[in-house]
Design a protein around this motif. Structure first.
Motif, short mmCIF file in Angstrom:
data_model
loop_
_atom_site.label_atom_id
_atom_site.label_comp_id
_atom_site.label_asym_id
_atom_site.label_seq_id
_atom_site.Cartn_x
_atom_site.Cartn_y
_atom_site.Cartn_z
N GLU A 67 -29.79 -11.92 -42.50
CA GLU A 67 -30.81 -12.38 -41.55
C GLU A 67 -31.01 -13.89 -41.59
O GLU A 67 -31.15 -14.55 -40.56
N GLY A 68 -31.07 -14.45 -42.78
CA GLY A 68 -31.29 -15.89 -42.90
C GLY A 68 -30.14 -16.68 -42.31
O GLY A 68 -30.35 -17.67 -41.59
N LEU A 69 -28.92 -16.25 -42.60
CA LEU A 69 -27.75 -16.92 -42.05
C LEU A 69 -27.73 -16.84 -40.53
O LEU A 69 -27.44 -17.82 -39.84
N GLU A 70 -28.04 -15.66 -40.00
CA GLU A 70 -28.03 -15.48 -38.54
C GLU A 70 -29.09 -16.36 -37.88
O GLU A 70 -28.84 -16.94 -36.81
N ALA A 71 -30.25 -16.47 -38.51
CA ALA A 71 -31.29 -17.33 -37.95
C ALA A 71 -30.86 -18.79 -37.97
O ALA A 71 -31.10 -19.54 -37.01
N ALA A 72 -30.19 -19.20 -39.05
CA ALA A 72 -29.72 -20.57 -39.16
C ALA A 72 -28.68 -20.87 -38.09
O ALA A 72 -28.68 -21.94 -37.47
N THR A 73 -27.78 -19.92 -37.87
CA THR A 73 -26.74 -20.10 -36.86
C THR A 73 -27.35 -20.13 -35.47
O THR A 73 -26.96 -20.94 -34.62
N ALA A 74 -28.32 -19.26 -35.23
CA ALA A 74 -28.94 -19.17 -33.91
C ALA A 74 -29.69 -20.44 -33.55
O ALA A 74 -29.61 -20.92 -32.42
N VAL A 75 -30.43 -21.02 -34.50
CA VAL A 75 -31.21 -22.21 -34.18
C VAL A 75 -30.30 -23.38 -33.82
O VAL A 75 -30.65 -24.23 -33.00
N ARG A 76 -29.09 -23.39 -34.37
CA ARG A 76 -28.18 -24.49 -34.07
C ARG A 76 -27.48 -24.31 -32.72
O ARG A 76 -26.83 -25.23 -32.23
N THR A 77 -27.65 -23.15 -32.10
CA THR A 77 -27.14 -22.99 -30.74
C THR A 77 -28.17 -23.48 -29.72
O THR A 77 -27.81 -23.93 -28.64
N THR A 78 -29.44 -23.39 -30.09
CA THR A 78 -30.49 -23.85 -29.17
C THR A 78 -30.93 -25.28 -29.47
O THR A 78 -31.40 -25.98 -28.58
N ARG A 79 -30.76 -25.69 -30.74
CA ARG A 79 -31.11 -27.07 -31.14
C ARG A 79 -29.88 -27.64 -31.83
O ARG A 79 -29.67 -27.45 -33.02
N ARG A 80 -29.06 -28.33 -31.08
CA ARG A 80 -27.76 -28.78 -31.56
C ARG A 80 -27.87 -29.61 -32.83
O ARG A 80 -28.68 -30.53 -32.91
N ALA A 81 -27.04 -29.22 -33.83
CA ALA A 81 -26.95 -29.94 -35.10
C ALA A 81 -28.28 -29.98 -35.85
O ALA A 81 -28.52 -30.90 -36.63
N PHE A 82 -29.14 -28.99 -35.64
CA PHE A 82 -30.39 -28.95 -36.40
C PHE A 82 -30.05 -28.75 -37.87
O PHE A 82 -29.27 -27.86 -38.23
N PRO A 83 -30.61 -29.57 -38.76
CA PRO A 83 -30.25 -29.50 -40.18
C PRO A 83 -30.69 -28.19 -40.84
O PRO A 83 -31.88 -27.81 -40.76
#
Length: 218
Positions: A67-83
């Motif tokens: 779940e944590g990995l998926e959330a991290a991947t998802a946020v970087r699709t909506t917020r490009r290069a989010f750390p």
């Protein structure tokens, strides 16, 4: 002018570790604006527009899988290069490859044991927040082993440099670690790119991402 503190979202389901991580981050001048213990709360927290970085456990409730990995991947699709700095209990190179797939940097993947090195952990958070790439040495070693046949082109010294590059180290840091000159490191790096047919890049982050992309077979 003093820079404002980094604002972080923390996701960790173990209460003691969550409290400990919060204290470590805040002791390093990083403000934890939310500390959550499950995937739905993390998804909500990541929708905030006032955060600079997320520190996320790979496995979170409700299923404790990815779940944590998926959330991290998802946020970087909506917020490009989010750390995003991901923490994991075990070495799982596939997760690192998933995170690096975008090739944009601002990604970290560390084993939880590394948190014991407080200064190193805080440095990793700041490096990721500034757009850098930080990978746990054990993860890099696993990636290198997974792609061992093409690496037969490299000398032992070049393999050592490649591994240190994969950890996100600068030329100066590699030189200090190997007790050689920066000029020697630069020569090794040029040889690595030539032997692996990788394009040279203008900064350390692009070099690291290019090497890891090759290790991933991309």
């Amino acid at each position: 002018m003093t820079q404002p503190p980094l604002r972080a979202v923390l996701a960790e389901d173990q209460a003691l570790l969550r409290v400990g991580l919060t204290r470590i981050l805040e002791s390093g001048g990083i403000q934890v604006v939310e500390a959550v213990d499950n995937a739905p709360s993390l998804a909500r927290a990541l929708s905030r527009d006032d955060i600079d970085i997320a520190v996320v456990d790979v496995r979170l409730p409700p299923t404790h899988t990815t779940e944590g990995l998926e959330a991290a991947t998802a946020v970087r699709t909506t917020r490009r290069a989010f750390p995003v700095l991901v923490l994991s209990q075990w070495v799982e190179p596939l997760y690192a490859r998933d995170l690096l797939a975008g090739g944009e940097g601002a990604i970290g993947y560390l084993l939880k044991d590394r948190v014991a090195d407080v200064d190193g952990f805080l440095a990793a958070v700041h490096q990721v927040a500034s757009g850098g790439t930080v990978l746990d040495p054990e993860v890099v070693a696993a990636l290198v082993s997974a792609r061992s046949r093409p690496l037969d082109r490299l000398t032992e010294r070049e393999r050592e440099v490649l591994t240190l590059m994969g950890e996100g180290r600068s030329n100066a840091a590699i030189a200090a670690r190997m007790v050689v000159t920066e000029k020697a490191v630069g020569k090794h790096i040029n040889n690595i790119f030539t032997k692996l047919d990788l394009p040279q890049a203008s900064d350390d982050n692009r070099r690291v991402l290019a090497v890891l992309a090759w290790l991933d077979g991309r």
